[in-house]
Design an enzyme around this catalytic site. Structure first.
Site, PDB file in Angstrom:
ATOM      1  N   TYR A  58       0.900  -1.250  -0.096  1.00  0.00           N
ATOM      2  CA  TYR A  58       0.058   0.104   0.188  1.00  0.00           C
ATOM      3  C   TYR A  58       0.897   1.302  -0.030  1.00  0.00           C
ATOM      4  O   TYR A  58       1.723   1.290   0.754  1.00  0.00           O
ATOM      5  CB  TYR A  58      -0.921  -0.090   1.189  1.00  0.00           C
ATOM      6  CG  TYR A  58      -1.988   0.875   1.217  1.00  0.00           C
ATOM      7  CD1 TYR A  58      -3.255   0.895   0.663  1.00  0.00           C
ATOM      8  CD2 TYR A  58      -1.568   2.514   1.668  1.00  0.00           C
ATOM      9  CE1 TYR A  58      -4.182   1.939   0.757  1.00  0.00           C
ATOM     10  CE2 TYR A  58      -2.473   3.263   1.867  1.00  0.00           C
ATOM     11  CZ  TYR A  58      -3.681   3.086   1.176  1.00  0.00           C
ATOM     12  OH  TYR A  58      -4.741   4.120   0.937  1.00  0.00           O
ATOM     13  N   PHE A  90      -5.603   9.277  -3.876  1.00  0.00           N
ATOM     14  CA  PHE A  90      -4.222   8.585  -4.389  1.00  0.00           C
ATOM     15  C   PHE A  90      -4.114   7.542  -3.728  1.00  0.00           C
ATOM     16  O   PHE A  90      -3.979   7.557  -2.406  1.00  0.00           O
ATOM     17  CB  PHE A  90      -3.138   9.516  -4.123  1.00  0.00           C
ATOM     18  CG  PHE A  90      -1.739   8.965  -4.455  1.00  0.00           C
ATOM     19  CD1 PHE A  90      -1.139   9.265  -5.773  1.00  0.00           C
ATOM     20  CD2 PHE A  90      -1.352   8.106  -4.057  1.00  0.00           C
ATOM     21  CE1 PHE A  90       0.135   8.767  -6.309  1.00  0.00           C
ATOM     22  CE2 PHE A  90      -0.074   7.363  -4.084  1.00  0.00           C
ATOM     23  CZ  PHE A  90       0.612   7.737  -5.330  1.00  0.00           C
ATOM     24  N   GLU A  91      -3.941   6.168  -4.459  1.00  0.00           N
ATOM     25  CA  GLU A  91      -3.555   4.971  -4.056  1.00  0.00           C
ATOM     26  C   GLU A  91      -2.641   4.267  -4.984  1.00  0.00           C
ATOM     27  O   GLU A  91      -3.038   4.284  -6.248  1.00  0.00           O
ATOM     28  CB  GLU A  91      -4.552   4.201  -3.313  1.00  0.00           C
ATOM     29  CG  GLU A  91      -5.427   4.520  -2.452  1.00  0.00           C
ATOM     30  CD  GLU A  91      -6.418   3.750  -1.782  1.00  0.00           C
ATOM     31  OE1 GLU A  91      -6.843   3.560  -0.754  1.00  0.00           O
ATOM     32  OE2 GLU A  91      -7.185   3.238  -2.891  1.00  0.00           O
ATOM     33  N   ILE A  92      -1.481   3.686  -4.406  1.00  0.00           N
ATOM     34  CA  ILE A  92      -0.953   2.732  -5.493  1.00  0.00           C
ATOM     35  C   ILE A  92      -0.733   1.601  -4.442  1.00  0.00           C
ATOM     36  O   ILE A  92      -0.277   1.631  -3.524  1.00  0.00           O
ATOM     37  CB  ILE A  92       0.488   3.197  -5.837  1.00  0.00           C
ATOM     38  CG1 ILE A  92       0.397   4.378  -6.719  1.00  0.00           C
ATOM     39  CG2 ILE A  92       1.380   2.011  -6.696  1.00  0.00           C
ATOM     40  CD1 ILE A  92       1.956   4.936  -7.262  1.00  0.00           C
ATOM     41  N   HIS A 115      -9.766   2.110   4.322  1.00  0.00           N
ATOM     42  CA  HIS A 115      -8.581   1.617   3.596  1.00  0.00           C
ATOM     43  C   HIS A 115      -7.344   1.571   4.616  1.00  0.00           C
ATOM     44  O   HIS A 115      -6.683   0.702   4.898  1.00  0.00           O
ATOM     45  CB  HIS A 115      -8.172   2.025   2.346  1.00  0.00           C
ATOM     46  CG  HIS A 115      -9.048   1.846   1.196  1.00  0.00           C
ATOM     47  ND1 HIS A 115      -8.783   2.061  -0.145  1.00  0.00           N
ATOM     48  CD2 HIS A 115     -10.002   1.067   1.185  1.00  0.00           C
ATOM     49  CE1 HIS A 115      -9.628   1.652  -1.142  1.00  0.00           C
ATOM     50  NE2 HIS A 115     -10.545   0.958  -0.005  1.00  0.00           N
TER      51      HIS A 115
END
Ligand SMILES: Nc1nc2c(ncn2[C@@H]2O[C@H](COP(=O)(O)OP(=O)(O)O)[C@@H](O)[C@H]2O)c(=O)[nH]1
Ligand SMILES: [Mg+2]
Length: 369
Positions: free
Chosen positions: A198, A255-257, A292
């Site tokens: 994450y 924003f998430e990768i 999350h």
């Protein structure tokens, strides 16, 4: 092929859809042929990854500008795919314009109605009263039903949309965001090579009015599913009293990768289902960001969470501008370092550094207010 998923796992994913809702045929692919896509820069192979954007047709020009920045700063050299999801069918203009901008393959998916509505165990009157109360209290999006559907969808479903099943990694992009620096390395490859699950760029405190009972629900989940809680977790980032109360710190999920197989894992699905049953997506206004973040904080090992200092990012109203002038010049950044949110009072990123035992980057002292 569903990479990384065993047959029983796939059955769990598909079992959720009723026959009518199955999204299998409800998507289009772009007219690109695979030969049109740029080869990745350098020697490293492209990862099994995609960009993903949830958007309305009316978001077209805002998402177009976001795509253009992502392409110019990074993806034009890599050609990663882009998945667009919507509760309504995308119109032709949306598809034509976005496909023209994305260097990889684009696909457009419809969200099954059962995943964009409150589940049958939610009492509509109670939910409506909660919305009215929040409106009175001026809570942002407090009276919006669709915002709640969106938060629930991002919390529990996007990663098991038919179009997402073949991918292992995603980068979430929202309309109107900006990237202020070049990327000199493929963040997906970084995640793979460093065993991260994450990645985030901005962290902050959540409005407590939107999540009054979330932490108690999480505590119940921890009691019922102790086997899912990672030993070396990030509780220290989430709580100042060993888990008794939540300090409201969360990663900003616009924003998430991150890793899709993790979200599709039994531990995450048990967590999401537990929260969903509790009703807080509708009786309160639980955001996908704290949902999350708490999951990442408790179900993952702390070394699996990564802060991307090098990815400069703006989503109204906050900016992450890399700390350190050398970095900013090297990456051709056009952000004002004064706007960097990382070390300001409302950011939780200092806490993240402290938990990880990481040294703060040179120059952070000059950006405290
Ligand atoms: N298809 C669809 N997407 C939505 C809807 N509401 C929000 N979104 C998307 O969900 C994400 C978050 O919404 P946004 O308005 O940016 O919320 P904020 O960032 O929390 O202010 C964005 O990618 C939006 O495009 C909706 O009703 N339908
Ligand atoms: Mg947004």
């Amino acid at each position: 092929m569903l990479i990384g998923l065993s047959r029983p796992q796939r059955q769990v994913l598909f079992a959720f859809y009723t026959k009518e809702e199955r999204p299998a045929t409800d998507h289009d692919l772009s007219p690109h042929s695979p030969d049109d896509f740029p080869k990745p820069k350098g020697s490293r192979p492209r990862q099994n990854a995609t960009f993903v954007s949830l958007a309305r047709n009316s978001d077209l020009w805002e998402i177009a500008s976001a795509i253009r920045q992502v392409e110019d700063r990074f993806n034009r050299d890599y050609g990663y795919d882009w998945v667009f999801l919507n509760d309504k069918p995308f119109d032709e203009t949306f598809k034509k314009v976005t496909t023209s901008l994305v260097s990889g393959k684009t696909s457009y998916g419809r969200i099954p109605p059962g995943q964009w509505s409150s589940p049958e165990w939610i009492d509509p009157d109670k939910a409506q009263k909660a919305r009215e109360q929040m409106k009175e209290n001026n809570v942002i999006y407090g009276d919006s039903v669709t915002y709640r559907h969106m938060c629930r969808y991002e919390s529990g479903f996007f990663f098991r949309h038919q179009l997402m099943l073949d991918y292992e990694w995603y980068w979430r992009v929202e309309p109107g965001i900006r990237l202020h620096c070049d990327l000199h390395e493929d963040p997906f490859a970084f995640m793979v090579e460093n065993r991260k699950k994450y990645g985030f760029v901005i962290s902050l405190y959540e409005y407590i009015e939107t999540i009054p009972t979330l932490w108690n629900t999480v505590k119940q989940f921890m009691r019922e599913y102790p086997q899912h809680i990672a030993e070396d977790n990030s509780m220290e980032f989430l709580s100042d009293d060993q888990g008794e109360t939540y300090n409201k710190c969360h990663f900003w999920s616009n924003f998430e990768i991150a890793n899709l197989d993790w979200l599709r894992s039994q531990s995450y699905l048990d967590y999401f289902n537990f929260l969903d049953q509790a009703g807080g997506f509708y009786y309160e206004r639980w955001g996908d960001a704290p949902v999350h973040s708490i999951a990442a904080g408790l179900l993952l090992k702390k070394e699996e969470i990564h802060f991307f200092n090098d990815i400069s990012y703006y989503h109204n109203p906050f900016t992450h501008c890399p700390t350190g002038e050398k970095n900013r010049l090297r990456l051709k950044c056009d952000c004002n370092p004064k706007d960097n949110f990382d070390w300001k009072g409302y950011s939780c990123t200092s806490r993240f550094f402290e938990m990880q035992g990481m040294e703060k980057p040179e120059g952070y002292e000059n950006q405290l207010d």
